[in-house]
Design an enzyme around this catalytic site. Structure first.
Site, PDB file in Angstrom:
ATOM      1  N   ASP A  31     -20.038  47.310  50.288  1.00  0.00           N
ATOM      2  CA  ASP A  31     -18.681  47.873  49.488  1.00  0.00           C
ATOM      3  C   ASP A  31     -17.497  47.368  50.286  1.00  0.00           C
ATOM      4  O   ASP A  31     -17.356  47.282  51.429  1.00  0.00           O
ATOM      5  CB  ASP A  31     -18.542  49.414  49.628  1.00  0.00           C
ATOM      6  CG  ASP A  31     -17.316  49.896  48.873  1.00  0.00           C
ATOM      7  OD1 ASP A  31     -17.303  49.663  47.501  1.00  0.00           O
ATOM      8  OD2 ASP A  31     -16.608  50.624  49.619  1.00  0.00           O
ATOM      9  N   GLU A  58     -19.722  42.964  47.421  1.00  0.00           N
ATOM     10  CA  GLU A  58     -18.495  43.359  46.773  1.00  0.00           C
ATOM     11  C   GLU A  58     -17.241  42.611  47.154  1.00  0.00           C
ATOM     12  O   GLU A  58     -16.586  43.323  47.961  1.00  0.00           O
ATOM     13  CB  GLU A  58     -18.343  44.900  46.370  1.00  0.00           C
ATOM     14  CG  GLU A  58     -17.473  45.305  45.235  1.00  0.00           C
ATOM     15  CD  GLU A  58     -16.490  46.479  45.600  1.00  0.00           C
ATOM     16  OE1 GLU A  58     -15.890  47.038  44.696  1.00  0.00           O
ATOM     17  OE2 GLU A  58     -16.490  46.945  46.864  1.00  0.00           O
TER      18      GLU A  58
END
Length: 973
Positions: free
Chosen positions: A642, A695
């Protein structure tokens, strides 16, 4: 466990020898004889073994400076220990020491049930006779300087001033000292002769007891068991020719540091240690009434030094194997001594931790049930280099860690303690003394299990799970992720079916996902997090699956069940930042530790969290090992990392002046780059078959390039296996949100992705981020009426599955849920209830998703060359006025699939498209407008044969009927 009595006061003097008053021992008889005899007469009668001592004592030589100091000041002794820290019982004069020696010999001859440490008393006589021994020197200086009892050496004694009333008795003669000894009302050293069943004692110097001896005696409901009468101790007694004994009691400095929890080496004080005169035993047991050393047939009750400290000197040649019998008010416990064990961590562990290279860090730090030196218990270890001291506290000590001080292992910053008889299920935390002296209670950063939030304690655990996914693990490394079918169903476990546990989810989730044909599930962060509204993206327990749904082994069961169903498991991993909770990682040991020491670097401007200090070896190690941990311990098949962009740039969400350039003057976070490279290299090396997914929302060069291949920017690749294509997601959703009549002006938003499609290995994500916070669900983003919205979703999904790259779809979007996702109630499953009128509309979309996955997995052209330009050819990419896109996907053998999307709400008859001339006929493999999906059922039911008319630069062409708002896939017939 260590139960807490009603009173926490020190044990009164003179009670240790009164455990069994109805059966007085020889030592007790000796004590009574001493109290009734005149000191000088007793000395005259018993002075044969020590004539020199008696003469010198009678002559008044060094009356104050030597043995008399041991008993000369009752008030001073009541405040602390005497400076002599005498191994003997503390008699008034050397004459009484001689008497004690005789009494001890008699006791030993009778084989009393309680073995005494006679060496201390024997050497007391030597001390008085020789006047040159260490004990005389200490006693003389202590009495002359009026030092408090807390000092143990002659050098320390003059430096201290008594904190209580100083007694002038220290300057009196032996007669006055003996006279004062006969007055027990003070509750001071005068009472020590009654403690005849104890081991060699420290000086009688404890504080005035809170309870009388009578009350404490009556409170002992379960007296400590004693060794069988008539049996000799198994340990060898030290011969008389040994050097002069020293006091076994801890000195004042050690006591103070142990009490404050700031002692870096408690094992050097507590436990059993060879000293002149034998073996000194020291125990720190707050709230205990007595502590007895048990070794074979030897039983020796330690002297109560006050404030929970107990000590004794036993005449042994070497440290025996022993246990402690600890008496509390109302109970007696027999246990191992936590301070007799060697460290459980070796030099290699500490070296690797310091270097930041311990790839199995979770095996070294944290709480681990284990067998150490033949004893079962739990090893606690924590990294806290700035701490003045660390103690373990938990349910096993009633959250009072006073008696469980950890030791510092050199310069590593690691604190360690092995606690016997402590096992799984116990709650614990670390009590850390900060550099400023304040204390903080912290959860274990490497806890592998936690309490259910909002509770924050760590839980001792170990895994007994037996995996059944060996076949899956052997098969998953056969092909890399970017060359295999990879269709992901993203799920938030707590809300997918609210209320289900890991094991209950294992009964439903694998079957549901397998039925829809997805190859993988991606679990939003399962690592423990205090706030459910963060969806798991503000992690406090990086090594613990959230306890909201069950135990770590329950989570293993879920992963195992998915593997046995043929479904891979990805999980979101959050190494970019952590929350500021004061019981977790923030300023863990009183200073910035896991976060960067520069406040501008530490604070994340968007989320109010703290960013990790990726340049610190131990922090980088903490995160790299964490990635390996999930893959190895829980068989996770991939990590979706993330917020990578926020890690890579020093100026991420920061204004000028709020960030400092790197050493080259750039804005790249070089520490984060090195960390990500190391993490990826380590995971791929250790766990074959896994995939890491970034990401990353910027144009950073080489996210999925190998770490050893440098790009134009001069950096090696970050080493990820896949990257989320955030650009494609934003552009394509923006295009679909326009009214069809306006789409021709935005046609490039659907074609631009092919400009950079092969710059990285991409995943096309329709994730949770796109269906929350006012962004609306996927179907609600579509313009038009309800039919057009559903048709738009179907056409979009068909285009997405055919586009180069892997697919990811968030839960609820597979059946066109109209509402945004909420972690509070999850997907609207009631839309699929047959009793609901619009149920066929939602079920039709879900059926389409199932067929998309089925055809996709069976068609290598749609996935085999996702990262190779040879796998894609445009047919028509500029038909903006028609809102039409058409392209070929090819497998390595050149077998094509033709994908055509019509994003206009009109049917286009005989729409001509150029095609290769080597395909004799085409037939529909999938049509999103089919009636079973809820469409208008405009199809091409018969094979379509090419015509020898060139079109779109191709030698042949076909004419198709393009259904409205639909995508059609055709394969060679």
């Amino acid at each position: 466990m260590t139960p807490r009595p009603e009173s926490s006061g020190s044990r009164p003097k003179g009670t240790a020898g009164e455990k069994i008053p109805e059966q007085p021992t020889a030592a007790q008889q000796k004590s009574a004889a001493k109290k009734t005899a005149v000191p000088k007469q007793a000395a005259a009668k018993k002075a044969a073994p020590a004539k020199a001592t008696a003469k010198k004592a009678a002559a008044g030589k060094t009356t104050v400076g030597k043995t008399v100091a041991k008993k000369a000041a009752p008030k001073k002794a009541a405040a602390k220990k005497t400076a002599v820290e005498q191994p003997a019982a503390g008699t008034a004069t050397a004459k009484k020491a001689a008497a004690k020696k005789t009494a001890v010999k008699k006791t030993a001859a009778k084989k009393a049930t309680t073995v005494k440490a006679t060496a201390a008393k024997t050497t007391a006589v030597k001390a008085a006779a020789a006047k040159s021994t260490a004990a005389d020197t200490v006693a003389g200086k202590a009495a002359t300087a009026k030092s408090p009892a807390a000092k143990t050496t002659a050098k320390k004694a003059p430096a201290q001033k008594s904190t209580t009333t100083k007694s002038t008795a220290a300057r009196t003669t032996a007669k006055k000292a003996a006279a004062k000894k006969a007055t027990p009302a003070k509750g001071t050293a005068a009472e020590t002769p009654a403690r005849t069943t104890t081991a060699g004692k420290a000086p009688a110097g404890k504080a005035v007891a809170k309870k009388s001896a009578v009350k404490k005696a009556s409170a002992r409901k379960i007296p400590a068991p004693k060794a069988p009468a008539g049996k000799a101790a198994s340990a060898q007694v030290v011969p008389p020719e040994m050097e002069v004994a020293v006091s076994p009691a801890a000195d004042a400095v050690d006591r103070e540091r142990l009490l404050a929890g700031t002692h870096h080496a408690p094992h050097s004080v507590l436990g059993a240690h060879p000293v002149p005169g034998g073996i000194a035993f020291r125990a720190f047991r707050p709230y205990a009434l007595s502590v007895t050393v048990v070794s074979g047939e030897l039983r020796a009750e330690l002297h109560d030094d006050g404030e929970g400290f107990f000590s004794g000197l036993l005449p042994l040649r070497e440290v025996p194997a022993y246990r402690l019998v600890v008496e509390y008010e109302g109970t007696v416990l027999e246990t191992e001594d936590a301070y007799r064990f060697l460290p459980t961590l070796g030099d290699l562990d500490l070296h690797l931790i310091g270097e930041g290279r311990h790839e199995e860090l979770w095996t070294a730090l944290g709480a681990h049930p284990m067998t150490h030196e033949g004893v079962t218990g739990t090893r606690f270890a924590v990294w806290a280099p700035n701490a003045l001291g660390v103690r373990v506290t938990g349910t096993f000590n009633f959250w009072d860690g006073t008696g469980h001080i950890m030791r510092s292992l050199g310069s590593s910053g690691v604190w360690e303690l092995f606690l016997p008889d402590i096992g799984e299920g116990e709650l614990y935390k670390f009590e850390i003394t900060r550099p400023d002296g304040s204390k903080t209670l912290r959860a274990d950063p490497l806890a592998r299990r936690t309490e259910v939030p909002p509770a924050t304690s760590s839980v001792i655990t170990s895994s007994e799970y037996e995996w059944g996914d060996a076949e899956w693990l052997a098969r998953r490394a056969e092909a890399p992720a970017h060359e295999a079918p990879f269709s992901v169903y993203e799920i938030h476990l707590p809300s997918w079916r609210p209320g289900l546990t890991y094991r209950q989810l294992a009964e439903q989730l694998p079957g549901y996902v397998k039925n829809l044909g997805f190859t993988h599930v991606e679990l939003m962060p399962v690592a423990e997090h205090p706030f459910g509204g963060s969806w798991g993206y503000q992690v406090t327990g990086f090594y613990a699956p959230t306890a909201r749904l069950g135990t770590p082994d329950d989570f293993r069961f879920l992963v195992d069940s998915l593997h046995r169903a043929g479904i891979g498991v990805l999980m979101d991993w959050v190494p970019a930042h952590f929350p500021r909770d004061d019981w977790a990682l923030a300023e863990f040991d009183g200073k910035p530790l896991y976060e960067h020491e520069d406040p501008l670097r530490a604070a994340h401007p968007d989320w109010g969290t703290l960013e990790f200090d990726f340049g610190r070896n131990e922090v980088r190690n903490f995160l790299v090992a964490n990635a390996v941990y999930w893959c190895e311990e829980f068989h996770i098949d991939g990590l979706r990392v993330d917020a990578v962009a926020s890690m890579l740039y020093l100026d991420y969400s920061r204004e000028p002046g709020q960030w400092t350039p790197n050493e080259h003057g750039g804005r790249e976070n070089l520490d984060a780059v090195a960390f990500l490279q190391e993490m990826n290299a380590t995971v791929y090396r250790r766990v074959p078959g896994v995939v890491t997914i970034a990401e990353e929302s910027t144009a950073w060069d080489g996210v999925t390039r190998a770490t050893h291949h440098k790009g134009p920017s001069g950096f090696g690749g970050l080493g990820f296996g896949l990257k989320w294509n955030m650009g494609w997601m934003h552009d394509s959703l923006q295009y679909m949100s326009h009214e069809p009549v306006h789409r021709k002006y935005h046609h490039g938003e659907m074609t631009f992705s092919m400009v950079y499609a092969y710059s990285e290995n991409y995943v096309l994500p329709i994730s949770h981020d796109e269906v929350v916070h006012g962004k609306r669900s996927l179907v609600s983003k579509m313009p038009g009426d309800w039919w057009q919205q559903r048709a738009g979703v179907r056409s979009y999904l068909g285009y997405m599955w055919a586009h180069p790259g892997k697919q990811l779809l968030f839960m609820g979007q597979e059946f066109a849920q109209g509402a945004e996702w909420s972690e509070a109630h999850g997907p609207d499953w009631w839309l699929l209830d047959p009793g609901y009128g619009a149920e066929p509309d939602h079920r039709g979309v879900r059926d389409l998703v199932r067929d998309l996955n089925t055809v996709y997995r069976a068609t290598p052209a749609l996935w085999r060359l996702d990262t190779d330009p040879a796998g894609f050819e445009w047919i028509v990419g500029d038909a903006a006025d028609d809102n039409v896109l058409a392209f070929l996907r090819l497998d390595p053998e050149g077998v094509p699939v033709l994908a055509v999307s019509n994003f206009a709400p009109v049917t286009r008859q005989d729409y001509r498209l150029g095609v290769p001339d080597d395909v004799p006929a085409w037939h529909e493999a999938l049509n999103t407008d089919a009636a079973r999906y809820g469409g208008s059922d405009v199809t091409n039911p018969d094979p379509v044969k090419p015509e020898p008319q060139s079109w779109h630069g191709r030698p042949a062409s076909i004419r198709l009927t393009l259904p409205p708002l639909a995508t059609v896939w055709l394969r060679p017939a």
